[in-house]
Scaffold this active site. Sequence first.
Site, PDB file in Angstrom:
ATOM      1  CG  ASP A  62     -26.295 -39.814  -6.224  1.00 14.98           C
ATOM      2  OD1 ASP A  62     -26.969 -40.757  -6.918  1.00 14.98           O
ATOM      3  OD2 ASP A  62     -27.022 -38.844  -6.086  1.00 14.98           O
ATOM      4  CE1 TYR A  77     -31.359 -41.453   4.180  1.00 17.98           C
ATOM      5  CE2 TYR A  77     -31.707 -42.665   2.091  1.00 17.98           C
ATOM      6  CZ  TYR A  77     -31.194 -41.812   2.896  1.00 17.98           C
ATOM      7  OH  TYR A  77     -29.895 -40.981   2.384  1.00 17.98           O
ATOM      8  CG  ASP A 101     -29.228 -41.787  -1.123  1.00 12.45           C
ATOM      9  OD1 ASP A 101     -29.218 -41.501  -2.258  1.00 12.45           O
ATOM     10  OD2 ASP A 101     -29.964 -40.938  -0.362  1.00 12.45           O
ATOM     11  CE  LYS A 146     -17.251 -45.429  10.439  1.00  7.79           C
ATOM     12  NZ  LYS A 146     -16.024 -45.300  10.025  1.00  7.79           N
ATOM     13  CG  ASP A 179     -14.582 -44.964   6.958  1.00  6.35           C
ATOM     14  OD1 ASP A 179     -15.019 -45.931   6.591  1.00  6.35           O
ATOM     15  OD2 ASP A 179     -13.773 -44.666   7.858  1.00  6.35           O
TER      16      ASP A 179
END
Length: 357
Positions: free
Chosen positions: A251, A142, A247, A191, A223
Amino acid sequence: MEKHIVVLGGDGIGPEITTEAVKVLDAVTCRSGHKFTYEYLKIGGCSIDEYGVPITEDNLKRLKECDSVLLGAVGGPKWDGCPSEIRPEKALLKVRKELNLFANLRPSRLFQQLSGASPLKEEVLENGIDLMMVRELTGGIYFGERCTKTVDGEEVAQDVMKYSHHEIERIGRVAFEAARKRNRKLTSVDKANVLDSSKLWRKVMHQLSKEYEDVTYEDMLVDNAAMQLVRNPGQFDVVVTENMFGDILSDESSMLTGSIGMMPSASLSGNTLGMYEPIHGSAPDIAGKNIANPLGTILSAAMMLRYSFSMTEEADAIEKAVNTVLNQGYRTADLTKDPNNYVRTKEMGSLVAEQLK
Ligand code: NAD
């Protein structure tokens, strides 16, 4: 102890729910002898209305000088048409940047009394849910270089995910310290089978884990983490991850408990200054009706005591008070299907405060 707290009520239900959190903080002072002073400043839409900007430079300066910040929420349809540089949410990005709030902590706890609200099956919830997501907030994709260009007549866009050693180390320390304050287990999500930034992430986390041998450490691929959160959320204590993975996963984890009005969060800078807020928005649809659930904000105030002021006992007392009030059967409108039997925002705040006196 004396602490100076800036209260940013913001928009919509923000002022209503922060008022109840202050009521509860005041109840803490009655029993503990601590003194809290409050300074009420404007942020978001109400600041745009008064000053033409979502946060003024003067207010930003005052935030840097206080001991901690309690935030309600910002935004609403009234300001949706504002130019992007002065939209209410811009204020939050600015505060995070100016206060160097690089660590976002979001606990997801299933209150047994509210387990019916969870989208998960009963058998998955057998071990309960009590986890803390620690998300890096000021680095990664970001904040990396980005561009859109035309290559060989075709549009191509790219975003760079970049992390430096010190950025990983400082969020890692926050996570290990958080684990020490909880059940001493840390899962680092990356990852590393594909991304170089994740390989460095894992390397730094492994180095740090040697300093925190009292914390059980594990790596998990992102994952798999997304899957494990819905398969067996009870296995997690503290989870640390980079900005974009965090992020998405934070959630996901907060929805596991099903009740958005209950969820607190903290954004920390590595020193004692932090910003504490519920995870939900300004809920303009119910603003001014005295029906918002203030518990997410009250639990955010408990996090403030724990993480900014090291008042562990007082933080525990607030969390216990919330639990007791729920055990007694009190529910705000969002937590019950019975339209004739719920407590209003102010009453819920008073019930929790009463438990602390
Ligand atoms: P929202 O979280 O405000 O509301 C979603 C739904 O949940 C609504 O039905 C609302 O009534 C309900 N809800 C939320 N909090 C509640 C509470 N404490 N008690 C009872 N019910 C509650 O999300 P939204 O509607 O998408 O956004 C509304 C505004 O909030 C937008 O302007 C958005 O940009 C802003 N927003 C701000 C923040 C923030 O300040 N950190 C975060 C998210 C959204």
